[in-house]
Design a protein around this motif. Structure first.
Motif, PDB file in Angstrom:
ATOM      1  N   PHE A 221       0.846  -1.192   0.000  1.00 46.42           N
ATOM      2  CA  PHE A 221       0.000   0.000   0.000  1.00 46.42           C
ATOM      3  C   PHE A 221       0.885   1.247   0.000  1.00 46.42           C
ATOM      4  N   ASP A 222       0.498   2.238  -0.775  1.00 44.94           N
ATOM      5  CA  ASP A 222       1.180   3.528  -0.733  1.00 44.94           C
ATOM      6  C   ASP A 222       0.520   4.396   0.331  1.00 44.94           C
ATOM      7  N   ASP A 223       1.326   4.946   1.254  1.00 46.96           N
ATOM      8  CA  ASP A 223       0.798   5.744   2.362  1.00 46.96           C
ATOM      9  C   ASP A 223       0.867   7.239   2.040  1.00 46.96           C
ATOM     10  N   ARG A 224       0.399   7.589   0.822  1.00 42.89           N
ATOM     11  CA  ARG A 224       0.348   8.970   0.353  1.00 42.89           C
ATOM     12  C   ARG A 224       1.749   9.588   0.336  1.00 42.89           C
ATOM     13  N   SER A 225       2.674   8.853  -0.260  1.00 38.22           N
ATOM     14  CA  SER A 225       4.052   9.316  -0.368  1.00 38.22           C
ATOM     15  C   SER A 225       4.158  10.439  -1.389  1.00 38.22           C
ATOM     16  N   ALA A 226       5.261  11.185  -1.312  1.00 36.11           N
ATOM     17  CA  ALA A 226       5.456  12.325  -2.215  1.00 36.11           C
ATOM     18  C   ALA A 226       5.790  11.874  -3.633  1.00 36.11           C
ATOM     19  N   HIS A 227       6.534  10.764  -3.766  1.00 33.90           N
ATOM     20  CA  HIS A 227       7.012  10.341  -5.088  1.00 33.90           C
ATOM     21  C   HIS A 227       6.403   9.022  -5.557  1.00 33.90           C
ATOM     22  N   GLY A 228       5.454   8.489  -4.832  1.00 32.32           N
ATOM     23  CA  GLY A 228       4.694   7.353  -5.317  1.00 32.32           C
ATOM     24  C   GLY A 228       5.354   5.996  -5.108  1.00 32.32           C
ATOM     25  N   THR A 229       4.530   4.953  -5.295  1.00 35.05           N
ATOM     26  CA  THR A 229       4.956   3.562  -5.131  1.00 35.05           C
ATOM     27  C   THR A 229       4.467   2.768  -6.335  1.00 35.05           C
ATOM     28  N   SER A 230       5.275   1.830  -6.797  1.00 35.76           N
ATOM     29  CA  SER A 230       4.871   0.958  -7.897  1.00 35.76           C
ATOM     30  C   SER A 230       5.591  -0.376  -7.767  1.00 35.76           C
TER      31      SER A 230
END
Length: 267
Positions: A221-230
């Motif tokens: 899960f991405d926790d609303r990061s600045a540069h995103g998760t993939s």
């Protein structure tokens, strides 16, 4: 009322007054999940009572927090904070222990509703306190087989080159501890990218992502990061949208956190 308890209540009252004034001045709209958590903790502080000789007591063993969350996305945002590490129950228990109160059988329950009741003092949440018989929990089922996940750092700098973990939830981010402006602990990361370690690590948010390991399934899960998760799988990139149900992981996947990367191996 002893001086310590009176000072604590005065400090809590002043903090809430300042928060409300700042919100009205900025017209920033409804408070976010973390602000609601602090509001709930302040409500708990108000119910701590002096017991004489410098001691204090919390006269309740049940806390019910009712939170306004209209959409599934809003509920996911709150769940990410309330169910994260530390959980809402752990935060409340810690606050009570800091005040010198015993919390042997505290039950904390969170309920989501579509709109606030007219009698609430806050438009975002309401806290009910009660005392009664603690409901016995059903016997736990036999534990499932423990599955170990290994996360190897393939791009970026971390405390260790790889992490072998068996946790139900694995927090990933920059720095071991995430704290707010008042130095209160918000989250502990289990996979720790080093702070001030170059441009790659700077793209990893302090609370970047987490991996849930439940029912034999692993989801990131991405926790609303600045540069995103993939995820990179077999040469293809799979985006992990913030606030979604996450994306299921497979052994061999690479989790991309900004410009940093982790290789996933399951056993």
């Amino acid at each position: 009322m002893d001086l310590l308890a009176k000072a604590r209540k005065l400090e809590s009252h002043l903090a809430r007054t300042v928060d409300r004034a700042a919100q009205q001045w900025s017209k920033s709209g409804p408070r976010g999940p973390l602000e609601v958590v602090h509001g709930i903790l302040d409500a708990v502080d108000e119910r701590i009572e002096p017991a004489g000789r410098g001691t204090q007591v919390f006269p309740f063993n049940k806390v019910k927090a009712t939170i306004v969350a209209v959409s599934p996305d809003a509920r996911a945002r709150f769940a990410g904070v309330l169910d994260g590490s530390p959980t809402l129950q752990e935060r409340i228990e810690g606050r009570l222990r800091d005040a010198g109160c015993d919390v042997p059988s505290l039950q904390v329950r969170v309920v989501y509703v579509a709109q606030a009741d007219p009698g609430w003092t806050s438009p975002e949440f309401h806290v009910d306190f009660s005392r009664g018989a603690v409901q016995e929990q059903a016997p736990s089922p036999a534990p499932a087989a423990v599955h170990e996940i290994t996360l190897a750092v393939t791009n970026g700098s971390a405390d260790k080159p790889d992490y072998a973990l068996t946790l139900d939830r694995i927090n990933v981010g920059r720095c071991a501890e995430v704290r707010d402006s008042r130095n209160r602990l918000l989250r502990t990361n289990h996979v720790v990218f080093t702070d001030a370690a170059g441009a790659i690590n700077e793209t990893v948010s302090r609370a970047h992502a987490h991996i849930d390991c439940q029912n034999g399934e692993l989801r990131v899960f991405d926790d609303r990061s600045a540069h995103g998760t993939s995820i990179v799988r077999n040469g293809k990139t799979i985006s992990v949208p913030a606030g979604s149900r996450g994306v299921r992981l497979q052994s061999g996947d690479e989790v991309v956190l900004g410009d940093a990367r982790l290789r996933v191996k399951m056993s």
